[in-house]
Scaffold this active site. Structure first.
Site, PDB file in Angstrom:
ATOM      1  N   ARG A   1    -142.903 -17.962 -57.779  1.00 50.68           N
ATOM      2  CA  ARG A   1    -142.448 -18.701 -56.603  1.00 50.68           C
ATOM      3  C   ARG A   1    -143.268 -18.308 -55.366  1.00 50.68           C
ATOM      4  O   ARG A   1    -143.608 -19.160 -54.541  1.00 50.68           O
ATOM      5  CB  ARG A   1    -140.966 -18.417 -56.344  1.00 50.68           C
ATOM      6  CG  ARG A   1    -140.406 -19.192 -55.156  1.00 50.68           C
ATOM      7  CD  ARG A   1    -138.936 -18.946 -54.961  1.00 50.68           C
ATOM      8  NE  ARG A   1    -138.669 -17.662 -54.348  1.00 50.68           N
ATOM      9  CZ  ARG A   1    -137.463 -17.136 -54.186  1.00 50.68           C
ATOM     10  NH1 ARG A   1    -136.404 -17.788 -54.647  1.00 50.68           N
ATOM     11  NH2 ARG A   1    -137.296 -15.975 -53.608  1.00 50.68           N
TER      12      ARG A   1
ATOM     13  N   ARG B   1    -143.074 -18.436 -49.509  1.00 47.71           N
ATOM     14  CA  ARG B   1    -141.942 -18.056 -48.652  1.00 47.71           C
ATOM     15  C   ARG B   1    -142.262 -16.760 -47.928  1.00 47.71           C
ATOM     16  O   ARG B   1    -142.755 -15.812 -48.534  1.00 47.71           O
ATOM     17  CB  ARG B   1    -140.680 -17.861 -49.515  1.00 47.71           C
ATOM     18  CG  ARG B   1    -139.656 -18.947 -49.312  1.00 47.71           C
ATOM     19  CD  ARG B   1    -138.502 -18.789 -50.259  1.00 47.71           C
ATOM     20  NE  ARG B   1    -137.673 -17.621 -49.971  1.00 47.71           N
ATOM     21  CZ  ARG B   1    -136.456 -17.462 -50.469  1.00 47.71           C
ATOM     22  NH1 ARG B   1    -135.937 -18.397 -51.257  1.00 47.71           N
ATOM     23  NH2 ARG B   1    -135.766 -16.395 -50.204  1.00 47.71           N
TER      24      ARG B   1
ATOM     25  N   ARG C   1    -122.052 -12.311 -50.366  1.00 44.65           N
ATOM     26  CA  ARG C   1    -123.055 -11.421 -50.929  1.00 44.65           C
ATOM     27  C   ARG C   1    -122.605  -9.966 -50.900  1.00 44.65           C
ATOM     28  O   ARG C   1    -123.312  -9.090 -51.382  1.00 44.65           O
ATOM     29  CB  ARG C   1    -124.305 -11.517 -50.070  1.00 44.65           C
ATOM     30  CG  ARG C   1    -125.561 -11.981 -50.801  1.00 44.65           C
ATOM     31  CD  ARG C   1    -126.616 -12.109 -49.723  1.00 44.65           C
ATOM     32  NE  ARG C   1    -127.955 -12.258 -50.174  1.00 44.65           N
ATOM     33  CZ  ARG C   1    -128.564 -13.417 -50.366  1.00 44.65           C
ATOM     34  NH1 ARG C   1    -127.907 -14.536 -50.260  1.00 44.65           N
ATOM     35  NH2 ARG C   1    -129.844 -13.434 -50.681  1.00 44.65           N
TER      36      ARG C   1
ATOM     37  N   ARG D   1    -134.433  -6.998 -51.427  1.00 48.54           N
ATOM     38  CA  ARG D   1    -133.392  -7.952 -51.825  1.00 48.54           C
ATOM     39  C   ARG D   1    -132.804  -7.589 -53.180  1.00 48.54           C
ATOM     40  O   ARG D   1    -131.606  -7.694 -53.397  1.00 48.54           O
ATOM     41  CB  ARG D   1    -133.942  -9.388 -51.833  1.00 48.54           C
ATOM     42  CG  ARG D   1    -134.316  -9.896 -50.443  1.00 48.54           C
ATOM     43  CD  ARG D   1    -134.164 -11.409 -50.318  1.00 48.54           C
ATOM     44  NE  ARG D   1    -134.900 -12.140 -51.326  1.00 48.54           N
ATOM     45  CZ  ARG D   1    -136.182 -12.487 -51.222  1.00 48.54           C
ATOM     46  NH1 ARG D   1    -136.866 -12.172 -50.144  1.00 48.54           N
ATOM     47  NH2 ARG D   1    -136.773 -13.160 -52.190  1.00 48.54           N
TER      48      ARG D   1
ATOM     49  N   LYS E   1    -130.821 -19.675 -59.629  1.00 45.49           N
ATOM     50  CA  LYS E   1    -129.532 -20.179 -59.140  1.00 45.49           C
ATOM     51  C   LYS E   1    -129.691 -21.326 -58.134  1.00 45.49           C
ATOM     52  O   LYS E   1    -128.854 -22.211 -58.098  1.00 45.49           O
ATOM     53  CB  LYS E   1    -128.652 -19.063 -58.600  1.00 45.49           C
ATOM     54  CG  LYS E   1    -129.108 -18.470 -57.309  1.00 45.49           C
ATOM     55  CD  LYS E   1    -128.227 -17.283 -56.918  1.00 45.49           C
ATOM     56  CE  LYS E   1    -128.852 -16.497 -55.794  1.00 45.49           C
ATOM     57  NZ  LYS E   1    -128.983 -17.238 -54.540  1.00 45.49           N
TER      58      LYS E   1
HETATM   59  P1  AMP Z   1    -131.590 -16.428 -50.204  1.00 38.68           P
HETATM   60  O1  AMP Z   1    -132.330 -17.713 -50.102  1.00 38.68           O
HETATM   61  O2  AMP Z   1    -130.165 -16.599 -50.675  1.00 38.68           O
HETATM   62  O3  AMP Z   1    -132.345 -15.391 -50.983  1.00 38.68           O
HETATM   63  O4  AMP Z   1    -131.456 -15.869 -48.712  1.00 38.68           O
HETATM   64  C1  AMP Z   1    -132.617 -15.546 -47.955  1.00 38.68           C
HETATM   65  C2  AMP Z   1    -132.268 -14.524 -46.899  1.00 38.68           C
HETATM   66  O5  AMP Z   1    -131.265 -15.054 -45.999  1.00 38.68           O
HETATM   67  C3  AMP Z   1    -131.659 -13.222 -47.423  1.00 38.68           C
HETATM   68  O6  AMP Z   1    -132.639 -12.300 -47.855  1.00 38.68           O
HETATM   69  C4  AMP Z   1    -130.904 -12.737 -46.183  1.00 38.68           C
HETATM   70  O7  AMP Z   1    -131.779 -12.187 -45.241  1.00 38.68           O
HETATM   71  C5  AMP Z   1    -130.355 -14.029 -45.618  1.00 38.68           C
HETATM   72  N1  AMP Z   1    -129.026 -14.347 -46.192  1.00 38.68           N
HETATM   73  C6  AMP Z   1    -128.726 -15.381 -47.037  1.00 38.68           C
HETATM   74  N2  AMP Z   1    -127.429 -15.366 -47.380  1.00 38.68           N
HETATM   75  C7  AMP Z   1    -126.891 -14.289 -46.755  1.00 38.68           C
HETATM   76  C8  AMP Z   1    -125.592 -13.713 -46.716  1.00 38.68           C
HETATM   77  N3  AMP Z   1    -124.565 -14.247 -47.424  1.00 38.68           N
HETATM   78  N4  AMP Z   1    -125.413 -12.597 -45.967  1.00 38.68           N
HETATM   79  C9  AMP Z   1    -126.413 -12.068 -45.257  1.00 38.68           C
HETATM   80  N5  AMP Z   1    -127.662 -12.529 -45.251  1.00 38.68           N
HETATM   81  C10 AMP Z   1    -127.919 -13.638 -45.990  1.00 38.68           C
END
Ligand code: AMP
Length: 197
Positions: A129, A135, A90, A146, A15
């Site tokens: 990745r 990361r 989310r 996650r 995504k």
């Molecule tokens: P992502 O890159 O979208 O996987 O986000 C990485 C991390 O950022 C997630 O595992 C959460 O810890 C935090 N995070 C990102 N978006 C959100 C959200 N909408 N609500 C809460 N935590 C978030």
């Protein structure tokens, strides 16, 4: 013409990559909460210090913190003609926040792109990745956390948007160009207009 989009899918669904391509095509900025948190962690800001341990563990940052960041970002000039949200909302509480924020501006989401990828495929993409990007939240525990949060909290919000008739379920297996083309045709079928080819 405004275009307000949300892209949803499990980690490893592609995504992030597709979001950038689609946003470019429709002339709108990507608003990725994950990217915003990562930039703050890298720059060692107050916010970064507050969220690092949470994101490293694969947990969700508190809703109030996340929603405030999104409200601020969507208030910026470049987001007035539209935006593509990636990683927010989310969970149901964040959907409620976003609804409230948008309706106060007399706006709503035009479409929710759901990238559908089988579990095996998304897991192998994440592992790839992890070796390529290193990361700090791509450890085995954080990935599992996650994924389970996605299944229990994020997947249910798709039903809410589906009831509004705005979800486009896209097959996320194929070449990058094929998947982009599928998304573009679904959005064009809704009357949304691309600015770039
Ligand atoms: P992502 O890159 O979208 O996987 O986000 C990485 C991390 O950022 C997630 O595992 C959460 O810890 C935090 N995070 C990102 N978006 C959100 C959200 N909408 N609500 C809460 N935590 C978030």
């Amino acid at each position: 013409m405004t275009t307000r989009l949300l892209i949803v899918g499990p980690q490893g669904s592609g995504k992030g990559t597709q979001g950038v391509r689609i946003a470019e095509g429709f002339g709108i900025p990507v608003v990725s909460t994950g990217d915003i948190f990562r930039a703050n962690i890298k720059n060692e800001t107050e916010l970064g210090k507050k969220v690092q341990a949470i994101t490293d563990a694969g947990d969700l940052v508190p809703d109030e913190v996340t929603s405030e960041i999104v409200r601020d970002r969507l208030g910026e000039d470049d987001a007035q003609q539209g935006f593509l949200l990636d990683g927010y909302p989310r969970n149901r509480a964040q959907v409620a926040h976003l609804d409230e924020f948008l309706s106060a501006r007399d706006e709503k989401l035009d479409a929710v792109i759901l990238l559908d990828v089988p579990r095996d495929e998304s897991i192998s993409r994440i592992l790839q990745r992890a070796t390529e990007q290193g990361r700090s939240d791509d450890t085995e525990e954080a990935v599992a956390k996650r994924l389970s949060i996605y299944e229990s909290e994020t997947a249910p919000i798709i039903d809410t948007y589906a009831e509004r008739g705005i979800v486009d379920r896209i097959d996320g297996v194929g070449s990058l160009d094929e998947i982009t083309a599928r998304i573009v045709s679904a959005l064009e079928a809704r009357g949304l207009v691309r600015v770039a080819v």
